[in-house]
Design an enzyme around this catalytic site. Sequence first.
Site, PDB file in Angstrom:
ATOM      1  NE  ARG A   1      -6.220  -4.020   4.015  1.00  0.00           N
ATOM      2  CZ  ARG A   1      -5.862  -5.225   4.383  1.00  0.00           C
ATOM      3  NH1 ARG A   1      -5.831  -5.545   5.656  1.00  0.00           N
ATOM      4  NH2 ARG A   1      -5.543  -6.129   3.493  1.00  0.00           N
TER       5      ARG A   1
ATOM      6  CG  ASN B   1      -1.964  -1.049   1.206  1.00  0.00           C
ATOM      7  OD1 ASN B   1      -2.589  -1.286   0.179  1.00  0.00           O
ATOM      8  ND2 ASN B   1      -2.179  -1.710   2.327  1.00  0.00           N
TER       9      ASN B   1
ATOM     10  CG  ASN C   1      -9.606  -2.214   1.125  1.00  0.00           C
ATOM     11  OD1 ASN C   1      -8.755  -1.573   1.726  1.00  0.00           O
ATOM     12  ND2 ASN C   1      -9.310  -3.131   0.238  1.00  0.00           N
TER      13      ASN C   1
ATOM     14  CB  CYS D   1      -4.054  -4.901  -5.534  1.00  0.00           C
ATOM     15  SG  CYS D   1      -4.595  -3.357  -6.289  1.00  0.00           S
ATOM     16  N   GLY D   2      -6.992  -6.146  -6.997  1.00  0.00           N
ATOM     17  CA  GLY D   2      -7.630  -6.569  -8.246  1.00  0.00           C
ATOM     18  C   GLY D   2      -7.250  -5.710  -9.439  1.00  0.00           C
ATOM     19  CG  ASN D   3      -8.408  -1.728 -10.222  1.00  0.00           C
ATOM     20  OD1 ASN D   3      -9.072  -2.203 -11.132  1.00  0.00           O
ATOM     21  ND2 ASN D   3      -8.924  -0.894  -9.331  1.00  0.00           N
TER      22      ASN D   3
ATOM     23  CB  CYS E   1     -10.812  -0.531  -4.586  1.00  0.00           C
ATOM     24  SG  CYS E   1     -10.322  -1.960  -3.585  1.00  0.00           S
ATOM     25  N   GLY E   2     -10.215  -2.739  -7.298  1.00  0.00           N
ATOM     26  CA  GLY E   2     -10.712  -3.914  -7.997  1.00  0.00           C
ATOM     27  C   GLY E   2     -11.369  -4.931  -7.092  1.00  0.00           C
ATOM     28  CB  THR E   3     -10.279  -6.737  -4.030  1.00  0.00           C
ATOM     29  OG1 THR E   3      -9.712  -5.604  -3.363  1.00  0.00           O
ATOM     30  CG2 THR E   3      -9.181  -7.570  -4.665  1.00  0.00           C
TER      31      THR E   3
END
Length: 287
Positions: free
Chosen positions: A220, A77, A195, A86-88, A228-230
Amino acid sequence: MPQTIAFTKGHGTGNDFVIVADAEGELDLTDDQVAILCDRRFGIGGDGILRVVRASAISEGAEAVAAGAEWFMDYRNADGSIAEMCGNGIRVFMRYLDQAGWAVLADEPVLIGTRAGVKTLTRSERGIEVDLGAFRIEDAEVLVRAKGLAIARPGVGVDVGNPHVVVALSSREELEGLDLSAIPVLDPAPAAGANVEFVVPSDPLVVNGVGSLTMRVFERGVGETLSCGTGVAATALAVRHWAGPAAPDRWTVSVPGGELGVRVTPENHVLLSGPAALVYTGEITLA
């Protein structure tokens, strides 16, 4: 002694990252160095750092090696803290591998190791799709207090490899009125943090079998991000949970940085799809 490193800047729907190639795992960035690199005034600027390392060269990579994944996404982070997934970021990571010629995303899927397990990436009509794996809807309700909301709102916990709390709001005006420069307060507070996503379902919710949502997110260790992908996946899963058995398995989620797709498989895996772009490259000297 100062150290000069090469970097690439990339983003997925405005969720931006500093990408550092460290194939043999020789670079040991401190939390402070990560924070400076991600600082938008004193560094490159980004929501986090993606270190591109061979799975065999990082201690957390054993599962990835066993699964046949060559590469591991070491994600941090913006404050330097370690994140599971991290999805993105993983789509941007895949774009980097593809452009570097280290892994080609063609007809065959590509496996990438993360702290949330090995993820499978494929091409999709939206760009790149990642199978985030199995998910879990938490039973316990969480109360969420946020600046701009007069009273605390209930949220549902969703685990997609990293923790999220999703809160439904009543209108776009309420969503736009949030001040996410302040950290939302969760009660009870998860030990590892979470998050927090705020969502407004579209009206009608479903058109041609696809659900539609709009959300904002506080990540977070970062703050509010454009995407935020996820979190997008967690938001779709939360609304699908609230909607009940008739809810669709395909969703479109709008975030300030663009639009992402979510689908749920019969095996209860959640998949995220969307664009990923590399913006520029450079070098920077670390103290």
